[in-house]
Scaffold this motif. Structure first.
Motif, PDB file in Angstrom:
ATOM      1  N   ASP A 127     -73.354  89.219  88.010  1.00 59.95           N
ATOM      2  CA  ASP A 127     -74.738  89.436  87.614  1.00 59.95           C
ATOM      3  C   ASP A 127     -75.428  90.369  88.602  1.00 59.95           C
ATOM      4  O   ASP A 127     -74.785  90.934  89.494  1.00 59.95           O
ATOM      5  CB  ASP A 127     -75.482  88.105  87.455  1.00 59.95           C
ATOM      6  CG  ASP A 127     -75.640  87.325  88.751  1.00 59.95           C
ATOM      7  OD1 ASP A 127     -75.433  87.883  89.863  1.00 59.95           O
ATOM      8  OD2 ASP A 127     -75.981  86.123  88.666  1.00 59.95           O
ATOM      9  N   GLU A 128     -76.744  90.506  88.462  1.00 59.20           N
ATOM     10  CA  GLU A 128     -77.496  91.441  89.303  1.00 59.20           C
ATOM     11  C   GLU A 128     -77.566  91.032  90.772  1.00 59.20           C
ATOM     12  O   GLU A 128     -77.865  91.860  91.627  1.00 59.20           O
ATOM     13  CB  GLU A 128     -78.897  91.642  88.719  1.00 59.20           C
ATOM     14  CG  GLU A 128     -78.826  92.347  87.372  1.00 59.20           C
ATOM     15  CD  GLU A 128     -80.142  92.381  86.643  1.00 59.20           C
ATOM     16  OE1 GLU A 128     -80.748  93.461  86.612  1.00 59.20           O
ATOM     17  OE2 GLU A 128     -80.546  91.326  86.103  1.00 59.20           O
ATOM     18  N   GLN A 129     -77.253  89.775  91.074  1.00 62.09           N
ATOM     19  CA  GLN A 129     -77.175  89.318  92.459  1.00 62.09           C
ATOM     20  C   GLN A 129     -75.713  89.300  92.942  1.00 62.09           C
ATOM     21  O   GLN A 129     -75.423  88.781  94.010  1.00 62.09           O
ATOM     22  CB  GLN A 129     -77.777  87.917  92.616  1.00 62.09           C
ATOM     23  CG  GLN A 129     -79.291  87.874  92.491  1.00 62.09           C
ATOM     24  CD  GLN A 129     -79.763  87.998  91.049  1.00 62.09           C
ATOM     25  OE1 GLN A 129     -79.169  87.410  90.138  1.00 62.09           O
ATOM     26  NE2 GLN A 129     -80.797  88.787  90.836  1.00 62.09           N
ATOM     27  N   TYR A 130     -74.831  89.854  92.141  1.00 66.21           N
ATOM     28  CA  TYR A 130     -73.394  89.942  92.422  1.00 66.21           C
ATOM     29  C   TYR A 130     -72.729  88.577  92.558  1.00 66.21           C
ATOM     30  O   TYR A 130     -71.767  88.411  93.278  1.00 66.21           O
ATOM     31  CB  TYR A 130     -73.121  90.858  93.626  1.00 66.21           C
ATOM     32  CG  TYR A 130     -73.575  92.258  93.312  1.00 66.21           C
ATOM     33  CD1 TYR A 130     -72.774  93.107  92.566  1.00 66.21           C
ATOM     34  CD2 TYR A 130     -74.832  92.705  93.702  1.00 66.21           C
ATOM     35  CE1 TYR A 130     -73.201  94.379  92.225  1.00 66.21           C
ATOM     36  CE2 TYR A 130     -75.269  93.974  93.368  1.00 66.21           C
ATOM     37  CZ  TYR A 130     -74.450  94.807  92.630  1.00 66.21           C
ATOM     38  OH  TYR A 130     -74.870  96.068  92.288  1.00 66.21           O
ATOM     39  N   HIS A 131     -73.255  87.601  91.812  1.00 68.54           N
ATOM     40  CA  HIS A 131     -72.594  86.308  91.662  1.00 68.54           C
ATOM     41  C   HIS A 131     -71.607  86.425  90.510  1.00 68.54           C
ATOM     42  O   HIS A 131     -71.901  87.071  89.495  1.00 68.54           O
ATOM     43  CB  HIS A 131     -73.606  85.190  91.354  1.00 68.54           C
ATOM     44  CG  HIS A 131     -74.593  84.970  92.443  1.00 68.54           C
ATOM     45  ND1 HIS A 131     -75.944  85.135  92.252  1.00 68.54           N
ATOM     46  CD2 HIS A 131     -74.434  84.608  93.729  1.00 68.54           C
ATOM     47  CE1 HIS A 131     -76.574  84.882  93.380  1.00 68.54           C
ATOM     48  NE2 HIS A 131     -75.682  84.557  94.300  1.00 68.54           N
ATOM     49  N   ILE A 132     -70.450  85.797  90.654  1.00 68.03           N
ATOM     50  CA  ILE A 132     -69.452  85.830  89.586  1.00 68.03           C
ATOM     51  C   ILE A 132     -69.933  84.954  88.438  1.00 68.03           C
ATOM     52  O   ILE A 132     -70.198  83.768  88.614  1.00 68.03           O
ATOM     53  CB  ILE A 132     -68.077  85.359  90.109  1.00 68.03           C
ATOM     54  CG1 ILE A 132     -67.565  86.338  91.148  1.00 68.03           C
ATOM     55  CG2 ILE A 132     -67.080  85.219  88.953  1.00 68.03           C
ATOM     56  CD1 ILE A 132     -66.295  85.895  91.861  1.00 68.03           C
ATOM     57  N   ILE A 133     -70.050  85.566  87.253  1.00 72.79           N
ATOM     58  CA  ILE A 133     -70.484  84.830  86.064  1.00 72.79           C
ATOM     59  C   ILE A 133     -69.356  84.713  85.033  1.00 72.79           C
ATOM     60  O   ILE A 133     -69.514  84.066  84.014  1.00 72.79           O
ATOM     61  CB  ILE A 133     -71.738  85.470  85.430  1.00 72.79           C
ATOM     62  CG1 ILE A 133     -71.497  86.941  85.092  1.00 72.79           C
ATOM     63  CG2 ILE A 133     -72.936  85.304  86.358  1.00 72.79           C
ATOM     64  CD1 ILE A 133     -72.640  87.621  84.343  1.00 72.79           C
ATOM     65  N   GLY A 134     -68.227  85.333  85.328  1.00 70.49           N
ATOM     66  CA  GLY A 134     -67.059  85.250  84.450  1.00 70.49           C
ATOM     67  C   GLY A 134     -65.821  85.730  85.186  1.00 70.49           C
ATOM     68  O   GLY A 134     -65.909  86.605  86.047  1.00 70.49           O
ATOM     69  N   GLN A 135     -64.704  85.138  84.863  1.00 70.15           N
ATOM     70  CA  GLN A 135     -63.425  85.519  85.480  1.00 70.15           C
ATOM     71  C   GLN A 135     -62.362  85.496  84.386  1.00 70.15           C
ATOM     72  O   GLN A 135     -62.260  84.521  83.642  1.00 70.15           O
ATOM     73  CB  GLN A 135     -63.062  84.542  86.598  1.00 70.15           C
ATOM     74  CG  GLN A 135     -61.760  84.869  87.283  1.00 70.15           C
ATOM     75  CD  GLN A 135     -61.485  83.941  88.462  1.00 70.15           C
ATOM     76  OE1 GLN A 135     -62.405  83.424  89.091  1.00 70.15           O
ATOM     77  NE2 GLN A 135     -60.222  83.736  88.737  1.00 70.15           N
ATOM     78  N   TYR A 136     -61.592  86.583  84.292  1.00 69.59           N
ATOM     79  CA  TYR A 136     -60.638  86.739  83.194  1.00 69.59           C
ATOM     80  C   TYR A 136     -59.303  87.284  83.700  1.00 69.59           C
ATOM     81  O   TYR A 136     -59.267  88.091  84.623  1.00 69.59           O
ATOM     82  CB  TYR A 136     -61.191  87.731  82.157  1.00 69.59           C
ATOM     83  CG  TYR A 136     -62.617  87.488  81.774  1.00 69.59           C
ATOM     84  CD1 TYR A 136     -62.940  86.523  80.818  1.00 69.59           C
ATOM     85  CD2 TYR A 136     -63.653  88.210  82.343  1.00 69.59           C
ATOM     86  CE1 TYR A 136     -64.258  86.298  80.454  1.00 69.59           C
ATOM     87  CE2 TYR A 136     -64.972  87.989  81.987  1.00 69.59           C
ATOM     88  CZ  TYR A 136     -65.268  87.033  81.051  1.00 69.59           C
ATOM     89  OH  TYR A 136     -66.573  86.814  80.695  1.00 69.59           O
ATOM     90  N   ASP A 137     -58.231  86.872  83.046  1.00 65.70           N
ATOM     91  CA  ASP A 137     -56.913  87.431  83.323  1.00 65.70           C
ATOM     92  C   ASP A 137     -56.787  88.776  82.626  1.00 65.70           C
ATOM     93  O   ASP A 137     -57.398  89.008  81.577  1.00 65.70           O
ATOM     94  CB  ASP A 137     -55.808  86.503  82.795  1.00 65.70           C
ATOM     95  CG  ASP A 137     -55.754  85.174  83.520  1.00 65.70           C
ATOM     96  OD1 ASP A 137     -56.108  85.138  84.714  1.00 65.70           O
ATOM     97  OD2 ASP A 137     -55.371  84.175  82.886  1.00 65.70           O
ATOM     98  N   MET A 138     -55.970  89.647  83.202  1.00 66.42           N
ATOM     99  CA  MET A 138     -55.703  90.933  82.573  1.00 66.42           C
ATOM    100  C   MET A 138     -54.317  91.397  82.976  1.00 66.42           C
ATOM    101  O   MET A 138     -53.697  90.865  83.882  1.00 66.42           O
ATOM    102  CB  MET A 138     -56.771  91.969  82.937  1.00 66.42           C
ATOM    103  CG  MET A 138     -56.828  92.369  84.399  1.00 66.42           C
ATOM    104  SD  MET A 138     -55.949  93.889  84.655  1.00 66.42           S
ATOM    105  CE  MET A 138     -56.220  94.184  86.398  1.00 66.42           C
ATOM    106  N   SER A 139     -53.848  92.413  82.268  1.00 69.17           N
ATOM    107  CA  SER A 139     -52.555  93.022  82.558  1.00 69.17           C
ATOM    108  C   SER A 139     -52.767  94.509  82.790  1.00 69.17           C
ATOM    109  O   SER A 139     -53.589  95.138  82.116  1.00 69.17           O
ATOM    110  CB  SER A 139     -51.610  92.814  81.369  1.00 69.17           C
ATOM    111  OG  SER A 139     -50.446  93.587  81.527  1.00 69.17           O
ATOM    112  N   LYS A 140     -52.042  95.062  83.728  1.00 72.41           N
ATOM    113  CA  LYS A 140     -52.154  96.487  84.016  1.00 72.41           C
ATOM    114  C   LYS A 140     -50.872  97.245  83.691  1.00 72.41           C
ATOM    115  O   LYS A 140     -50.719  98.414  84.030  1.00 72.41           O
ATOM    116  CB  LYS A 140     -52.547  96.704  85.472  1.00 72.41           C
ATOM    117  CG  LYS A 140     -51.515  96.213  86.474  1.00 72.41           C
ATOM    118  CD  LYS A 140     -52.001  96.397  87.897  1.00 72.41           C
ATOM    119  CE  LYS A 140     -50.998  95.932  88.910  1.00 72.41           C
ATOM    120  NZ  LYS A 140     -50.766  94.502  88.945  1.00 72.41           N
TER     121      LYS A 140
END
Length: 150
Positions: free
Chosen positions: A18-31
């Motif tokens: 968010d705008e205060q740089y708090h984590i509001i979501g965390q997701y897995d991904m592949s590169k």
């Protein structure tokens, strides 16, 4: 409201902040990406580390596809899945789907991670939520930045 998306290539994790740089979501991904070159003769690769300011026209959140005729299902594959966040002119992006999974497997909410041509692949449900948050922030005048780190 969403302000930054951080793509961590070493942990295969995407963080929404968010705008205060708090984590509001965390997701897995592949590169993972296919070997080869694009039409300009450049080798496929992930986006370089750095900050990418995303544009509203390069973000969409479509949600699940359906067979009722309101979507183009040509080719029996949905390479970008339920959402897309474009990063640069070269075509690097965060997206869902599964280019080589075929229909309907590429449209499942949590699909198998398959290789891309240099994009970061997320599960369909995750990219849909993240793209919706990006659209809301961009529509409210927030400069959303995607930061890619190794």
């Amino acid at each position: 409201m969403l302000k930054e998306i951080q793509v961590n290539k070493s942990t295969n994790t995407v963080y929404a902040m968010d705008e205060q740089y708090h984590i509001i979501g965390q997701y897995d991904m592949s590169k993972g990406f296919w070997p080869g070159e694009n039409s300009a003769g450049e080798p496929y690769c992930n986006a370089e580390d750095g900050a990418y300011h995303i544009q509203r026209g390069n973000v969409y959140a479509d949600g699940p596809y359906s067979g009722d005729g309101h979507r183009d299902l040509s080719g029996d594959v949905m390479p970008f899945g339920w959402g897309y966040i474009g990063l640069d002119d070269r075509g690097h992006a965060l997206h869902g789907g599964g280019s080589n999974l075929g229909w309907p497997d590429s449209d499942t909410p949590v699909q198998e991670f398959t290789k891309t041509h240099g994009c970061f692949r997320m599960h369909n449900t995750d990219i849909y939520d993240l793209a919706l948050a990006a659209i809301e922030a961009l529509d409210n005048g927030i400069d959303v930045v995607v930061t890619v780190i190794s």
